[in-house]
Scaffold this active site. Sequence first.
Site, PDB file in Angstrom:
ATOM      1  N   ASN A 220     -10.070   0.929  -0.239  1.00 34.22           N
ATOM      2  CA  ASN A 220      -8.917   0.750   0.759  1.00 34.22           C
ATOM      3  C   ASN A 220      -9.591   0.713   2.351  1.00 34.22           C
ATOM      4  OD1 ASN A 220      -7.263   0.001  -1.480  1.00 34.22           O
ATOM      5  ND2 ASN A 220      -6.197   1.615  -0.315  1.00 34.22           N
ATOM      6  N   ILE A 221     -10.022  -0.010   3.045  1.00 36.36           N
ATOM      7  CA  ILE A 221      -9.738   0.070   4.029  1.00 36.36           C
ATOM      8  C   ILE A 221      -8.920   0.102   5.745  1.00 36.36           C
ATOM      9  CG2 ILE A 221     -11.811  -0.857   6.041  1.00 36.36           C
ATOM     10  CD1 ILE A 221     -13.692  -1.500   3.447  1.00 36.36           C
TER      11      ILE A 221
ATOM     12  N   SER B  94      -8.913   2.406   9.069  1.00 35.71           N
ATOM     13  CA  SER B  94      -9.043   3.380   9.353  1.00 35.71           C
ATOM     14  C   SER B  94     -10.380   2.133   9.766  1.00 35.71           C
ATOM     15  CB  SER B  94      -9.704   4.606   9.353  1.00 35.71           C
ATOM     16  OG  SER B  94      -8.679   5.498   8.869  1.00 35.71           O
TER      17      SER B  94
ATOM     18  N   HIS C  15      -8.255   9.869   3.612  1.00 41.87           N
ATOM     19  CA  HIS C  15      -7.559   8.894   4.519  1.00 41.87           C
ATOM     20  C   HIS C  15      -7.994   9.499   6.483  1.00 41.87           C
ATOM     21  CE1 HIS C  15      -4.674   7.227   0.976  1.00 41.87           C
ATOM     22  NE2 HIS C  15      -4.649   6.480   1.510  1.00 41.87           N
ATOM     23  N   GLY C  16      -8.025   8.223   6.933  1.00 41.70           N
ATOM     24  CA  GLY C  16      -7.808   8.704   8.390  1.00 41.70           C
ATOM     25  C   GLY C  16      -9.848   8.417   8.220  1.00 41.70           C
TER      26      GLY C  16
ATOM     27  N   ASP D 243       0.670  -1.485   0.247  1.00 42.16           N
ATOM     28  CA  ASP D 243      -0.378   0.041  -0.094  1.00 42.16           C
ATOM     29  C   ASP D 243       1.288   1.845  -0.442  1.00 42.16           C
ATOM     30  OD1 ASP D 243      -2.254   1.574  -0.200  1.00 42.16           O
ATOM     31  OD2 ASP D 243      -2.182   0.801   2.445  1.00 42.16           O
ATOM     32  N   HIS D 244       1.471   2.592  -0.766  1.00 40.18           N
ATOM     33  CA  HIS D 244       1.225   3.057  -0.810  1.00 40.18           C
ATOM     34  C   HIS D 244       3.465   3.372  -0.923  1.00 40.18           C
ATOM     35  CE1 HIS D 244      -2.522   5.894  -0.614  1.00 40.18           C
ATOM     36  NE2 HIS D 244      -2.892   4.790   0.541  1.00 40.18           N
TER      37      HIS D 244
ATOM     38  N   HIS E  17      -9.208   4.705  -2.769  1.00 41.36           N
ATOM     39  CA  HIS E  17      -8.652   4.761  -1.442  1.00 41.36           C
ATOM     40  C   HIS E  17      -9.393   5.574  -0.299  1.00 41.36           C
ATOM     41  CE1 HIS E  17      -4.301   3.417  -1.908  1.00 41.36           C
ATOM     42  NE2 HIS E  17      -4.795   3.162  -2.695  1.00 41.36           N
ATOM     43  N   GLY E  18      -8.984   5.197   0.836  1.00 42.10           N
ATOM     44  CA  GLY E  18      -9.666   6.296   1.809  1.00 42.10           C
ATOM     45  C   GLY E  18     -11.271   6.126   1.708  1.00 42.10           C
TER      46      GLY E  18
HETATM   47  P1  13P Z   1      -9.493   5.166   5.140  1.00 42.79           P
HETATM   48  O1  13P Z   1      -8.674   5.516   6.168  1.00 42.79           O
HETATM   49  O2  13P Z   1      -9.931   5.397   5.131  1.00 42.79           O
HETATM   50  O3  13P Z   1      -9.500   3.406   5.466  1.00 42.79           O
HETATM   51  O4  13P Z   1      -8.000   4.118   3.442  1.00 42.79           O
HETATM   52  C1  13P Z   1      -7.340   3.263   4.090  1.00 42.79           C
HETATM   53  C2  13P Z   1      -6.497   3.088   2.622  1.00 42.79           C
HETATM   54  O5  13P Z   1      -6.985   3.862   2.298  1.00 42.79           O
HETATM   55  C3  13P Z   1      -5.524   2.794   2.704  1.00 42.79           C
HETATM   56  O6  13P Z   1      -4.244   3.244   1.219  1.00 42.79           O
HETATM   57  O1  G3H Z   2      -3.414   5.101   3.148  1.00 41.38           O
HETATM   58  C1  G3H Z   2      -2.431   4.635   4.823  1.00 41.38           C
HETATM   59  C2  G3H Z   2      -3.367   3.959   5.520  1.00 41.38           C
HETATM   60  O2  G3H Z   2      -4.516   3.583   6.232  1.00 41.38           O
HETATM   61  C3  G3H Z   2      -1.214   2.752   6.311  1.00 41.38           C
HETATM   62  O3  G3H Z   2      -1.940   3.821   6.939  1.00 41.38           O
HETATM   63  O4  G3H Z   2       0.949   3.762   6.875  1.00 41.38           O
HETATM   64  O5  G3H Z   2      -0.243   4.290   9.330  1.00 41.38           O
HETATM   65  O6  G3H Z   2       0.312   2.246   8.155  1.00 41.38           O
HETATM   66  P1  G3H Z   2      -0.398   3.846   7.886  1.00 41.38           P
HETATM   67 ZN    ZN Z   3      -4.319   5.067   0.408  1.00 37.22          ZN
END
Ligand code: 13P
Ligand code: G3H
Ligand code: ZN
Length: 311
Positions: free
Chosen positions: A256-257, A259, A180-181, A82-83, A213-214
């Site tokens: 993507n989930i 949070s 995100h968050g 991820d990212h 995402h998010g």
């Molecule tokens: P959330 O913070 O909405 O769960 O998004 C997670 C995410 O995009 C991870 O890449």
């Molecule tokens: O998009 C980010 C994800 O929620 C991952 O979060 O980098 O704190 O592990 P993290």
């Molecule tokens: Zn993300």
Amino acid sequence: MPIVSTTEMFKKAYDGGYAIGAFNVNNMEIVQGITEAAAEVNSPLILQVSAGARKYAKHVYLMKLVEAAEADTGLPIALHLDHGADFEICKSCIDGGFTSVMIDASSKSFEDNIALTKQVVEYAHDHGVVVEAELGTLAGVEDEVKVSAEDSSYTRPEDVEEFVSRTGCDSLAIAIGTSHGAYKFKPGTKPQLRFDILEEVSKRLPGFPIVLHGASSVIPKYVDIINANGGALVDAIGVPEDMLRKAATMAVCKINIDSDLRLAMTAGIREHFQEHPEHFDPRQYLTVGRAYIKELVKDKIVNVLGSDGKA
Ligand code: 13P
Ligand code: G3H
Ligand code: ZN
């Protein structure tokens, strides 16, 4: 079945009008809670690992946990970075057994994003690994990087064909108003997503998998439990589930989930300690945290993603 690629999953999800949940994993209980839920409703899964997760748990532990999840259930499970921020982390995950990586060069210029994404795609495809890229920037916090709402920007549909054809990426994350968050929308305003952008992107890229995402919904049940047990999640607002359901019927194949998993697990653990402040065996409270994750993921799969019965 070994850990699989997302190619087949996305094709079926696109054609079937549903999405695959991509859940962030950081430890054994999170992996188990997600996988047990998916097994009960026979759903494919993407388990994804951030740079922060690799730092916390180490690549090899997460890799082995995901392999164990597959061995335990026989489900189609993809393991995704991820990212990924640069070529090196993508290469390390490709060499280390991941089946999918994200190169997130969305904060760079269009040309620099293309150049870096293309470099990762070439290496990944040579090794049988697929690549998710991103165009447009989401607000919120990822690892230590915080993007303010003012610095975020929607994806420009007129850019997507050139981006995909020049990079050769296999899926594309777009920015349509999620972030995100746990704090995604201004309190007092109605959450809105730019479905017009998603529609236009999918017209320009027919059959191509789009990623959201998010996409946590910040479910009030878990927020309320945390707040009732010493937390202070004021004005936490997520993406309404009906919007995610709608996106899943469109070109969005991966949602993507992270949070929501954090909130569910924390809610379970806080509630447990409220009832049993005397407990000090981690198995006692982690059992509850894991059960809360399982409940959350089962609900997501059946009521939001629509991937139940598709494994
Ligand atoms: P959330 O913070 O909405 O769960 O998004 C997670 C995410 O995009 C991870 O890449
Ligand atoms: O998009 C980010 C994800 O929620 C991952 O979060 O980098 O704190 O592990 P993290
Ligand atoms: Zn993300």
